[in-house]
Design a protein around this motif. Structure first.
Motif, PDB file in Angstrom:
ATOM      1  N   GLN A  69      -4.917  -9.206  -5.101  1.00 38.07           N
ATOM      2  CA  GLN A  69      -5.115  -7.576  -4.719  1.00 38.07           C
ATOM      3  C   GLN A  69      -6.488  -7.203  -4.473  1.00 38.07           C
ATOM      4  O   GLN A  69      -6.903  -6.704  -3.747  1.00 38.07           O
ATOM      5  CB  GLN A  69      -4.348  -6.803  -5.480  1.00 38.07           C
ATOM      6  CG  GLN A  69      -4.325  -5.261  -4.935  1.00 38.07           C
ATOM      7  CD  GLN A  69      -3.371  -4.335  -5.861  1.00 38.07           C
ATOM      8  OE1 GLN A  69      -2.583  -4.911  -6.271  1.00 38.07           O
ATOM      9  NE2 GLN A  69      -3.472  -3.261  -5.831  1.00 38.07           N
ATOM     10  N   GLU A  70      -7.289  -7.963  -5.490  1.00 40.83           N
ATOM     11  CA  GLU A  70      -8.680  -7.504  -5.624  1.00 40.83           C
ATOM     12  C   GLU A  70      -9.601  -8.732  -6.052  1.00 40.83           C
ATOM     13  O   GLU A  70      -9.805  -8.968  -7.098  1.00 40.83           O
ATOM     14  CB  GLU A  70      -8.956  -6.258  -6.589  1.00 40.83           C
ATOM     15  CG  GLU A  70     -10.265  -5.721  -6.584  1.00 40.83           C
ATOM     16  CD  GLU A  70     -10.990  -5.461  -5.166  1.00 40.83           C
ATOM     17  OE1 GLU A  70     -11.736  -6.243  -4.697  1.00 40.83           O
ATOM     18  OE2 GLU A  70     -10.557  -4.518  -4.449  1.00 40.83           O
ATOM     19  N   GLU A 121       0.763  -1.055  -0.146  1.00 42.30           N
ATOM     20  CA  GLU A 121      -0.031  -0.010   0.182  1.00 42.30           C
ATOM     21  C   GLU A 121       0.902   1.248  -0.031  1.00 42.30           C
ATOM     22  O   GLU A 121       1.871   1.160   0.502  1.00 42.30           O
ATOM     23  CB  GLU A 121      -0.856  -0.102   1.205  1.00 42.30           C
ATOM     24  CG  GLU A 121      -1.972   1.180   1.418  1.00 42.30           C
ATOM     25  CD  GLU A 121      -2.684   0.847   2.638  1.00 42.30           C
ATOM     26  OE1 GLU A 121      -4.101   0.550   2.474  1.00 42.30           O
ATOM     27  OE2 GLU A 121      -2.333   1.038   3.911  1.00 42.30           O
ATOM     28  N   ARG A 181      -3.568   2.236  -6.397  1.00 46.03           N
ATOM     29  CA  ARG A 181      -4.298   1.072  -6.317  1.00 46.03           C
ATOM     30  C   ARG A 181      -4.778   0.591  -7.668  1.00 46.03           C
ATOM     31  O   ARG A 181      -4.606  -0.329  -8.322  1.00 46.03           O
ATOM     32  CB  ARG A 181      -5.168   0.803  -5.282  1.00 46.03           C
ATOM     33  CG  ARG A 181      -5.833  -0.594  -4.998  1.00 46.03           C
ATOM     34  CD  ARG A 181      -6.925  -0.637  -3.998  1.00 46.03           C
ATOM     35  NE  ARG A 181      -8.207   0.022  -4.335  1.00 46.03           N
ATOM     36  CZ  ARG A 181      -8.974  -0.869  -5.219  1.00 46.03           C
ATOM     37  NH1 ARG A 181      -8.660  -1.902  -5.095  1.00 46.03           N
ATOM     38  NH2 ARG A 181     -10.033  -0.202  -5.656  1.00 46.03           N
ATOM     39  N   GLU A 212      -5.514   5.442  -3.645  1.00 55.60           N
ATOM     40  CA  GLU A 212      -6.439   4.800  -4.407  1.00 55.60           C
ATOM     41  C   GLU A 212      -6.049   4.872  -5.783  1.00 55.60           C
ATOM     42  O   GLU A 212      -6.380   3.842  -6.709  1.00 55.60           O
ATOM     43  CB  GLU A 212      -7.733   5.504  -4.155  1.00 55.60           C
ATOM     44  CG  GLU A 212      -8.936   5.121  -5.047  1.00 55.60           C
ATOM     45  CD  GLU A 212      -9.404   3.505  -4.660  1.00 55.60           C
ATOM     46  OE1 GLU A 212      -9.832   2.933  -5.746  1.00 55.60           O
ATOM     47  OE2 GLU A 212      -8.960   2.702  -3.698  1.00 55.60           O
TER      48      GLU A 212
END
Length: 235
Positions: A175-176, A124, A142, A139
């Motif tokens: 990650q997602e 992060e 990301r 964000e």
């Protein structure tokens, strides 16, 4: 007779996963306020007016006091390191143009092609930092990283580098996990390798997760990838 001054040492800032600073071969220890100044300048990517920088970092004091704190913070950085890290004039401050910042790798759209097997900086952006100017950039980082991983996966797959492709695609999934485009890239790699069972397993794991977490079904686009393998319409 003139003597050439030595070129300043290369400075490096690391903002992803942790804050760290190096100048040449030296790890540079900075005060917390100096770290915030350098991080702000790195995220700004341009010269920042002194009043804006000071007012953002020290909003609880008067403008005059904030400017004093900014000057004090900069002068506490040892001169050799300061000249390698910061450029300043009477009105603006900026990160030294020669400073390398790990975050900037994602700003290069061709980074995935030029360094296809080099891992991207993992983690992060500035973890534990809660400043609003950090949250916005976190964000952004990301999202850019997810897109970069998916692009790297697709390009490696097209070139037949399936191990590299899977590494990038599975990293995006990790990650997602609910990001359908990441699962789709992984399925495409399995299909390109001829691993039908692996492709189906990836689809089923995503379908089960999506239904459990959001009560949704996969999109027609991802269902179309596995439909030929099922002999029946994909759920």
């Amino acid at each position: 007779m003139t003597t050439d001054l030595p070129a300043p040492s290369l400075a490096q800032l690391f903002l992803v996963g942790r804050f760290a600073c190096r100048v040449g071969d030296d790890d540079v220890r900075l005060t917390p306020t100096a770290e915030r100044v350098l991080a702000f300048l790195a995220l700004a990517r341009r010269p920042v007016r002194r009043h804006q920088l000071a007012g953002t970092l020290w909003p609880e004091v008067t403008d005059s006091q904030a400017l004093t704190r900014l000057r004090s913070t900069l002068w506490k950085v040892p001169t050799a390191h300061r000249t390698a890290l910061v450029e300043a004039d009477a009105t603006t401050v900026s990160l030294h143009r020669g400073t390398a910042v790990d975050l900037y790798a994602l700003d290069d759209p061709d980074a995935s092609d030029t360094t296809p097997v080099t891992p991207m900086a993992d983690g992060e952006l500035l973890p534990g930092w809660c400043d609003e100017w950090v949250l916005v950039e976190r964000e952004r980082h990301r999202q850019l990283r997810l897109h970069a991983l998916e692009d790297r996966c697709a390009r490696a797959c097209e070139q037949g580098r399936y191990t590299d492709a899977l590494r990038a695609g599975l990293e995006a999934v990790a990650q997602e996990p609910l990001r359908e485009s990441a699962h789709r890239r992984v399925i495409e790699v399995h299909l390109a390798e001829g691993n039908s069972a692996e492709a189906l397993n990836q689809y089923e794991s995503f379908r089960t997760l999506l239904r459990a977490e959001l009560g949704l079904a996969p999109s027609p686009a991802i269902r179309a990838l596995v439909r030929p393998l099922l002999g029946r319409p994909a759920d």
